[in-house]
Design a protein around this motif. Structure first.
Motif, mmCIF file in Angstrom:
data_model
loop_
_atom_site.group_PDB
_atom_site.id
_atom_site.type_symbol
_atom_site.label_atom_id
_atom_site.label_comp_id
_atom_site.label_asym_id
_atom_site.label_seq_id
_atom_site.Cartn_x
_atom_site.Cartn_y
_atom_site.Cartn_z
ATOM 1 N N MET A 98 26.270 21.072 43.648
ATOM 2 C CA MET A 98 26.810 20.692 42.347
ATOM 3 C C MET A 98 25.906 21.210 41.229
ATOM 4 O O MET A 98 24.688 21.231 41.367
ATOM 5 C CB MET A 98 26.926 19.168 42.241
ATOM 6 N N TYR A 100 22.765 34.383 50.105
ATOM 7 C CA TYR A 100 24.155 33.903 49.943
ATOM 8 C C TYR A 100 24.455 33.709 48.454
ATOM 9 O O TYR A 100 25.459 34.186 47.933
ATOM 10 C CB TYR A 100 24.348 32.588 50.690
ATOM 11 N N HIS A 146 34.727 20.037 37.536
ATOM 12 C CA HIS A 146 34.693 20.399 36.103
ATOM 13 C C HIS A 146 33.634 19.560 35.393
ATOM 14 O O HIS A 146 32.458 19.662 35.718
ATOM 15 C CB HIS A 146 36.105 20.209 35.521
ATOM 16 N N GLY A 147 34.032 18.684 34.538
ATOM 17 C CA GLY A 147 33.047 17.936 33.754
ATOM 18 C C GLY A 147 32.346 16.857 34.549
ATOM 19 O O GLY A 147 31.275 16.389 34.166
ATOM 20 N N ASN A 202 24.731 26.109 36.391
ATOM 21 C CA ASN A 202 25.607 26.064 35.217
ATOM 22 C C ASN A 202 25.174 24.926 34.305
ATOM 23 O O ASN A 202 24.158 24.274 34.556
ATOM 24 C CB ASN A 202 27.073 25.916 35.666
ATOM 25 N N HIS A 257 34.221 26.020 25.345
ATOM 26 C CA HIS A 257 33.948 27.018 26.401
ATOM 27 C C HIS A 257 35.213 27.793 26.753
ATOM 28 O O HIS A 257 35.562 27.938 27.921
ATOM 29 C CB HIS A 257 33.369 26.353 27.652
ATOM 30 N N ARG A 294 33.382 29.806 37.469
ATOM 31 C CA ARG A 294 34.520 30.718 37.571
ATOM 32 C C ARG A 294 34.292 31.995 36.767
ATOM 33 O O ARG A 294 34.714 33.073 37.153
ATOM 34 C CB ARG A 294 35.785 29.985 37.078
ATOM 35 N N LYS A 328 30.805 27.314 55.655
ATOM 36 C CA LYS A 328 32.216 27.258 55.266
ATOM 37 C C LYS A 328 32.916 26.042 55.875
ATOM 38 O O LYS A 328 33.943 25.606 55.389
ATOM 39 C CB LYS A 328 32.936 28.543 55.703
ATOM 40 N N LEU A 333 25.974 33.076 42.424
ATOM 41 C CA LEU A 333 25.983 31.661 42.043
ATOM 42 C C LEU A 333 24.694 31.310 41.312
ATOM 43 O O LEU A 333 23.593 31.487 41.839
ATOM 44 C CB LEU A 333 26.123 30.790 43.297
ATOM 45 N N ASP A 338 25.878 22.049 33.991
ATOM 46 C CA ASP A 338 25.759 20.687 34.538
ATOM 47 C C ASP A 338 24.506 20.465 35.355
ATOM 48 O O ASP A 338 24.213 19.336 35.747
ATOM 49 C CB ASP A 338 26.985 20.390 35.413
ATOM 50 N N ASN A 353 38.736 26.827 29.596
ATOM 51 C CA ASN A 353 38.443 26.077 30.829
ATOM 52 C C ASN A 353 39.595 25.133 31.121
ATOM 53 O O ASN A 353 40.532 25.013 30.335
ATOM 54 C CB ASN A 353 37.131 25.318 30.635
ATOM 55 N N PRO A 374 35.252 16.293 39.537
ATOM 56 C CA PRO A 374 33.887 16.734 39.902
ATOM 57 C C PRO A 374 33.735 18.260 39.893
ATOM 58 O O PRO A 374 32.640 18.781 39.819
ATOM 59 C CB PRO A 374 33.690 16.177 41.311
HETATM 60 C C1 SDX Z 1 32.165 23.335 34.286
HETATM 61 O O1 SDX Z 1 35.555 26.732 33.210
HETATM 62 C C2 SDX Z 1 34.579 26.306 32.496
HETATM 63 O O2 SDX Z 1 34.155 26.895 31.531
HETATM 64 C C3 SDX Z 1 34.014 24.979 32.930
HETATM 65 C C4 SDX Z 1 32.754 24.531 32.203
HETATM 66 C C5 SDX Z 1 33.048 24.191 30.778
HETATM 67 O O3 SDX Z 1 32.119 24.241 29.955
HETATM 68 O O4 SDX Z 1 34.192 23.788 30.495
HETATM 69 O O5 SDX Z 1 31.776 25.561 32.243
HETATM 70 C C6 SDX Z 1 32.157 23.283 32.814
HETATM 71 O O6 SDX Z 1 33.120 22.903 34.865
HETATM 72 C C7 SDX Z 1 31.019 23.984 35.013
HETATM 73 C C8 SDX Z 1 31.232 23.976 36.555
HETATM 74 C C9 SDX Z 1 30.818 22.593 37.056
HETATM 75 N N1 SDX Z 1 31.197 22.452 38.486
HETATM 76 C C10 SDX Z 1 30.242 22.414 39.424
HETATM 77 O O7 SDX Z 1 29.052 22.612 39.249
HETATM 78 C C11 SDX Z 1 30.789 22.090 40.815
HETATM 79 C C12 SDX Z 1 30.149 23.041 41.831
HETATM 80 N N2 SDX Z 1 30.656 24.389 41.560
HETATM 81 C C13 SDX Z 1 31.785 24.839 42.379
HETATM 82 O O8 SDX Z 1 32.731 23.814 42.615
HETATM 83 C C14 SDX Z 1 32.344 26.146 41.854
HETATM 84 O O9 SDX Z 1 31.295 26.966 41.573
HETATM 85 C C15 SDX Z 1 33.281 26.172 40.678
HETATM 86 C C16 SDX Z 1 34.433 25.238 40.848
HETATM 87 C C17 SDX Z 1 32.553 25.840 39.424
HETATM 88 C C18 SDX Z 1 33.815 27.577 40.615
HETATM 89 O O10 SDX Z 1 34.503 27.765 41.826
HETATM 90 P P1 SDX Z 1 35.095 29.200 42.178
HETATM 91 O O11 SDX Z 1 35.930 29.690 41.056
HETATM 92 O O12 SDX Z 1 35.674 29.156 43.549
HETATM 93 O O13 SDX Z 1 33.791 30.075 42.208
HETATM 94 P P2 SDX Z 1 33.744 31.488 42.795
HETATM 95 O O14 SDX Z 1 35.119 32.056 43.025
HETATM 96 O O15 SDX Z 1 32.818 32.263 41.951
HETATM 97 O O16 SDX Z 1 33.076 31.243 44.248
HETATM 98 C C19 SDX Z 1 32.627 32.368 44.932
HETATM 99 C C20 SDX Z 1 32.225 31.868 46.304
HETATM 100 C C21 SDX Z 1 33.314 31.052 46.988
HETATM 101 O O17 SDX Z 1 33.142 31.291 48.368
HETATM 102 P P3 SDX Z 1 34.149 32.402 49.073
HETATM 103 O O18 SDX Z 1 35.550 31.897 48.876
HETATM 104 O O19 SDX Z 1 33.881 33.706 48.373
HETATM 105 O O20 SDX Z 1 33.708 32.400 50.528
HETATM 106 O O21 SDX Z 1 31.099 30.994 46.193
HETATM 107 C C22 SDX Z 1 31.431 29.740 46.734
HETATM 108 C C23 SDX Z 1 32.943 29.638 46.727
HETATM 109 O O22 SDX Z 1 33.365 28.755 47.755
HETATM 110 N N3 SDX Z 1 30.852 28.730 45.846
HETATM 111 C C24 SDX Z 1 29.917 27.862 46.203
HETATM 112 C C25 SDX Z 1 29.635 27.123 45.044
HETATM 113 N N4 SDX Z 1 30.386 27.571 44.039
HETATM 114 C C26 SDX Z 1 31.152 28.574 44.542
HETATM 115 N N5 SDX Z 1 29.294 27.626 47.379
HETATM 116 C C27 SDX Z 1 28.384 26.639 47.401
HETATM 117 N N6 SDX Z 1 28.047 25.871 46.308
HETATM 118 C C28 SDX Z 1 28.661 26.106 45.124
HETATM 119 N N7 SDX Z 1 28.341 25.369 44.053
#
Ligand code: SDX
Length: 393
Positions: free
Chosen positions: A266, A317, A229-230, A326, A194, A271, A259, A323, A328, A197, A227
């Motif tokens: 999850m 929202y 990431h993977g 993904n 991917h 990103r 917030k 959002l 997972d 990452n 948590p």
């Molecule tokens: C993987 O990078 C890769 O490619 C990773 C991966 C791979 O194959 O290697 O794809 C695998 O890691 C997938 C992601 C798995 N993680 C989760 O599902 C955990 C839940 N997701 C969040 O922790 C979050 O979405 C991230 C960590 C994945 C991304 O975080 P970012 O970069 O902060 O996301 P963003 O900037 O797009 O967020 C925009 C807004 C933010 O709020 P504001 O600062 O704008 O107010 O959306 C919010 C974030 O706080 N937000 C969420 C959210 N994910 C982002 N709010 C609620 N629930 C969520 N899941």
């Protein structure tokens, strides 16, 4: 040179490297491995063909595929002394902790007298670790269960052999269900690579110092465990269990938007993807196929996940923050249906991602422009000052 620096909104944003391996268009929700759409690879290829593609840049023909599969079969066993590494862990140790330790220990068995600037030595390392990861993951599972380790079987293909080592016992011949084997094989493909990452960047950075690939993969496993990431597939299933019933979905959606509440949905958000993660769509289909095959179409958690996804995707929202589910979001449900315990989900992710990590490690190593990684910082600490004697501090 470590990459292209671009200035954007006053912040220093950097492209850490150039790569030919994986392309993601986050806005279109597109994922290509060496130019091939993930949807077509999941449909028409098996995981070892995808592994061959990621490493060599081209899909294998029939003869190359047969040779590669035979080579992998010759490396599936691990050194008998490696078994002792497992016995140093408590039975209830998290399998990812075991993976970090045991995979790192492979360095002590297989890297001596290897010149990784020699393509043949890189091929041997690639084949060794891709072949041994299923054996090591299955051993971590068996150790946690207090069951005997199962030796690999060369009469089975890669993924069927993994399921034999996971679920087989010395008491009876394991008969793999071809529908379930194909489902897990597709899950491996969806997790194979991917681009840059967090864990892949960890492997590249570790490798840029000349560290051996086994140590680099161990570092990648450590990073993948988180948590965010993977570890999200394990966290997502735990979240669905916590929600428990569709009547509580609104309560948790509300928390995810608050917030002041650290709760995040999850399996949601990414990103890079600001549209559907194409892997999530494919994972949802695999999940449905497996549940149907097992007569679990009305699985409580699957129904809950479908409802949660529908409500979230209609919520302003999640729409505004772009959002989407993904990779997972559904992977935990389908792995649980396959009999894989929650604690093993990220190990499965690591098993599959090893082919991408190794392809990215090699691309970094042979890139004439790539020197030892040295991420830049913006210093925001104290200005120069003098040390005062302790009685004046
Ligand atoms: C993987 O990078 C890769 O490619 C990773 C991966 C791979 O194959 O290697 O794809 C695998 O890691 C997938 C992601 C798995 N993680 C989760 O599902 C955990 C839940 N997701 C969040 O922790 C979050 O979405 C991230 C960590 C994945 C991304 O975080 P970012 O970069 O902060 O996301 P963003 O900037 O797009 O967020 C925009 C807004 C933010 O709020 P504001 O600062 O704008 O107010 O959306 C919010 C974030 O706080 N937000 C969420 C959210 N994910 C982002 N709010 C609620 N629930 C969520 N899941």
């Amino acid at each position: 040179k470590t990459g292209l620096f671009t200035y954007d909104t006053g912040y220093l944003s950097t492209a850490s490297c150039k790569s030919k391996i994986t392309f993601i268009d986050g806005d279109k929700g597109e994922l290509l491995y060496r130019g091939y759409p993930i949807e077509q690879l999941a449909d028409h290829c098996n995981f070892l063909e995808v592994a061959y593609l990621l490493k060599n840049g081209e899909l294998p023909n029939q003869q190359q595929k047969g040779k590669f599969e035979m080579t992998i079969k010759q490396h599936t066993m691990v050194h008998e002394q490696l078994v002792k590494f497992f016995q140093g862990f408590r039975r209830d140790a998290h399998p990812m902790a075991v993976m970090v330790g045991v995979v790192g220990a492979l360095s002590a068995f297989y890297h001596d007298a290897m010149n990784f600037y020699d393509a043949e030595h890189r091929n041997i390392s690639f084949n060794r670790i891709v072949a041994k990861m299923p054996t090591i993951v299955a051993m971590a599972y068996k150790y946690s269960m207090g069951e005997p380790f199962m030796y690999p079987r060369n009469d089975l293909d890669y993924t069927a052999n993994f399921m034999h080592m996971m679920f087989g016992t010395p008491c009876e011949q394991y008969k793999p269900n071809p529908v379930l084997v194909r489902a897990l094989d597709i899950i491996f493909t969806l997790h194979a690579d991917h681009e840059q990452n967090a864990s892949t960047s960890t492997v590249r950075l570790a490798g840029s110092s000349g560290a051996n690939p086994f140590a680099c993969i161990s570092a990648g496993i450590a990073c993948l465990w988180g948590p965010a990431h993977g570890g999200a597939n394990e966290a997502c299933l735990n979240m669905l269990e916590q929600i428990g019933d569709v009547s509580r979905v609104d309560e948790f959606i509300k928390r995810a938007k608050d917030k002041n509440d650290s709760f995040k949905l999850m399996g949601f958000g990414h990103r890079v993807y600001k549209n559907f993660d194409p892997r999530a769509k494919l994972m949802r289909k695999v999940c449905g196929d497996v549940l149907t095959e097992l007569g679990l179409e009305n699985d409580r958690l699957f129904k809950l996940a479908l409802t949660l996804e529908k409500i979230a995707l209609e919520d302003e929202y999640f729409i505004e923050k772009k959002l989407y589910p993904n990779v997972d979001f559904y992977s935990g449900i389908v792995q649980k249906a396959l009999g894989i315990p929650t604690s093993m989900f990220t190990c499965i992710f690591a098993l599959a991602r090893t082919v991408g990590w190794m392809a990215q490690w090699e691309e970094m190593l042979i890139d004439p422009e790539y020197k030892i990684g040295r991420p830049r910082q913006l210093y925001i600490g104290a200005a120069r000052r003098n040390v005062a004697p302790i009685d004046q501090r």
